[in-house]
Design an enzyme around this catalytic site. Structure first.
Site, PDB file in Angstrom:
ATOM      1  N   LYS A 179     -42.434 -10.568 -29.468  1.00 50.24           N
ATOM      2  CA  LYS A 179     -43.195 -11.401 -28.496  1.00 50.24           C
ATOM      3  C   LYS A 179     -44.417 -11.899 -29.860  1.00 50.24           C
ATOM      4  O   LYS A 179     -44.668 -11.828 -30.899  1.00 50.24           O
ATOM      5  CB  LYS A 179     -44.283 -10.292 -27.982  1.00 50.24           C
ATOM      6  CG  LYS A 179     -44.962 -10.629 -27.144  1.00 50.24           C
ATOM      7  CD  LYS A 179     -45.561 -11.704 -25.914  1.00 50.24           C
ATOM      8  CE  LYS A 179     -46.243 -12.068 -25.483  1.00 50.24           C
ATOM      9  NZ  LYS A 179     -47.430 -10.690 -24.692  1.00 50.24           N
ATOM     10  N   ILE A 180     -44.980 -13.455 -29.455  1.00 52.46           N
ATOM     11  CA  ILE A 180     -45.501 -14.371 -30.242  1.00 52.46           C
ATOM     12  C   ILE A 180     -46.041 -14.992 -29.298  1.00 52.46           C
ATOM     13  O   ILE A 180     -46.336 -15.049 -28.004  1.00 52.46           O
ATOM     14  CB  ILE A 180     -44.538 -15.557 -31.230  1.00 52.46           C
ATOM     15  CG1 ILE A 180     -43.824 -16.450 -30.422  1.00 52.46           C
ATOM     16  CG2 ILE A 180     -43.924 -14.122 -32.412  1.00 52.46           C
ATOM     17  CD1 ILE A 180     -43.158 -17.092 -31.186  1.00 52.46           C
ATOM     18  N   SER A 181     -47.674 -16.127 -30.571  1.00 50.13           N
ATOM     19  CA  SER A 181     -47.988 -16.606 -29.627  1.00 50.13           C
ATOM     20  C   SER A 181     -47.494 -18.156 -29.936  1.00 50.13           C
ATOM     21  O   SER A 181     -46.525 -18.660 -30.362  1.00 50.13           O
ATOM     22  CB  SER A 181     -49.422 -16.919 -30.377  1.00 50.13           C
ATOM     23  OG  SER A 181     -50.373 -16.026 -31.078  1.00 50.13           O
TER      24      SER A 181
ATOM     25  N   THR B 164     -52.246 -19.153 -29.260  1.00 47.73           N
ATOM     26  CA  THR B 164     -52.858 -20.119 -28.526  1.00 47.73           C
ATOM     27  C   THR B 164     -54.319 -19.830 -28.206  1.00 47.73           C
ATOM     28  O   THR B 164     -54.212 -20.248 -28.269  1.00 47.73           O
ATOM     29  CB  THR B 164     -52.343 -19.399 -27.401  1.00 47.73           C
ATOM     30  OG1 THR B 164     -50.156 -18.937 -27.583  1.00 47.73           O
ATOM     31  CG2 THR B 164     -52.574 -20.774 -26.372  1.00 47.73           C
ATOM     32  N   ALA B 165     -54.815 -18.722 -28.304  1.00 42.93           N
ATOM     33  CA  ALA B 165     -56.442 -18.468 -28.324  1.00 42.93           C
ATOM     34  C   ALA B 165     -56.817 -19.409 -29.544  1.00 42.93           C
ATOM     35  O   ALA B 165     -58.114 -20.671 -29.134  1.00 42.93           O
ATOM     36  CB  ALA B 165     -56.755 -17.277 -28.137  1.00 42.93           C
TER      37      ALA B 165
ATOM     38  N   HIS C 293     -56.649 -10.795 -24.248  1.00 42.94           N
ATOM     39  CA  HIS C 293     -56.628  -9.336 -23.337  1.00 42.94           C
ATOM     40  C   HIS C 293     -57.230  -8.677 -22.669  1.00 42.94           C
ATOM     41  O   HIS C 293     -58.528  -9.537 -21.985  1.00 42.94           O
ATOM     42  CB  HIS C 293     -55.692  -7.948 -24.430  1.00 42.94           C
ATOM     43  CG  HIS C 293     -54.351  -8.926 -25.499  1.00 42.94           C
ATOM     44  ND1 HIS C 293     -53.505  -9.380 -25.684  1.00 42.94           N
ATOM     45  CD2 HIS C 293     -54.358  -8.821 -26.979  1.00 42.94           C
ATOM     46  CE1 HIS C 293     -52.636  -9.620 -25.772  1.00 42.94           C
ATOM     47  NE2 HIS C 293     -52.920  -9.361 -27.085  1.00 42.94           N
TER      48      HIS C 293
END
Length: 277
Positions: A56-58, A110-111, A154
């Site tokens: 799981k990555i951005s 992404t943030a 989150h």
């Protein structure tokens, strides 16, 4: 045995619970590494033979990993009303951030990408300094005045009022209003050469099980939930696990291409062939 890395956040543990616990028929066993997105982004962008097979990555990290990993159409986090927030200790305008220090969870998240795109429009003269820190430490740092603002992800969306912090901007709302598209947050990638048809099937079976028997994963989720309440955990899952977690579809891929394309135009990411996603 498949080596996999994802975060201890409720959306990931909810999706992968059934597979992790051997509840998916004919699926291979998983060796799980629980890691914050900044760690998996760094692993994926500097892979070696021992790197996880699935991660799981951005989405923002995709341009650096697509030579070794392929994007899967399921298991990730993409949606509406679930974007990162910019928080400050006091009520202020975006101009307040000019020349100031901002804590972020990752410079390849992404943030952070959304924050850079937003700041280019609304923060004259630019941000002063960026500090990367684990996302759970950002709100306390803002509260204590160690940084001027924090970019949070989150469950912070639900818990920031308990720190008496002010939401300067909801970057998800800004993105949705600006583009009309959902927000691409976390991607699931697999090493090239793996049987992605089988992997997609196992992930979807795990998600089907989670939706059908939500109580089955509660103990597993809470054991990794970093002292979150049951209420916050449920809200987290409801927000981040949706139809895009099952299949990105045309709209999901469109959102990813829009984000990466716009960021490349602004010089924030390397340009890639978006048709190959």
């Amino acid at each position: 045995m498949i080596n996999i890395a994802f975060s201890p956040c409720p959306n990931d543990t909810f999706i992968f619970h059934a597979w992790v616990h051997g509840l998916i028929q004919d699926a291979p066993k998983l060796n799980v590494m629980y890691a914050d997105v900044d760690i998996t982004n760094n692993i994926a962008t500097n892979p070696n033979e021992s790197s996880p097979d699935i991660m799981k990555i951005s989405y923002a990290a995709l341009p650096w990993v697509l030579d070794k990993y392929t994007l899967l159409p399921c298991g990730g986090a993409l949606g509406r009303g679930c974007g990162p927030l910019v928080l400050t200790a006091e009520q202020c305008t975006p101009q307040y951030l000019s020349g100031r220090t901002v804590a972020v969870p990752s410079e390849r998240s992404t943030a952070y990408l959304l924050f850079r795109l937003w700041a280019a429009k609304y923060v004259p003269h630019g941000i002063g300094k960026i500090i990367v820190m684990p996302f759970e430490k950002i709100m306390p740092a803002v509260q204590r005045g160690e940084v001027d603002a924090g970019l949070v992800i989150h469950e912070a969306r639900f818990t920031y009022p308990s720190y008496n912090l002010n939401m300067l901007s909801d970057l998800g709302s800004w993105w949705e209003e600006d583009t009309g598209l959902p927000i691409p947050l976390g991607a699931i990638v697999a090493k090239r050469g793996m049987n992605t048809v089988e992997i997609n099937n196992w992930i979807r079976q795990s998600l089907d099980y989670a939706w059908k028997f939500p109580e089955a994963s509660e103990d597993y989720i809470m054991s990794h939930a970093q002292e979150m309440s049951h209420e916050v955990t449920r809200a987290h899952i409801e927000l981040y696990v949706n139809q895009f977690s099952y299949d990105l579809g045309e709209e999901g891929y469109g959102a990813i291409k829009a984000l990466l394309g716009r960021a490349a135009q602004e010089g924030l990411l390397p340009e890639i062939d978006l048709s190959k996603l």
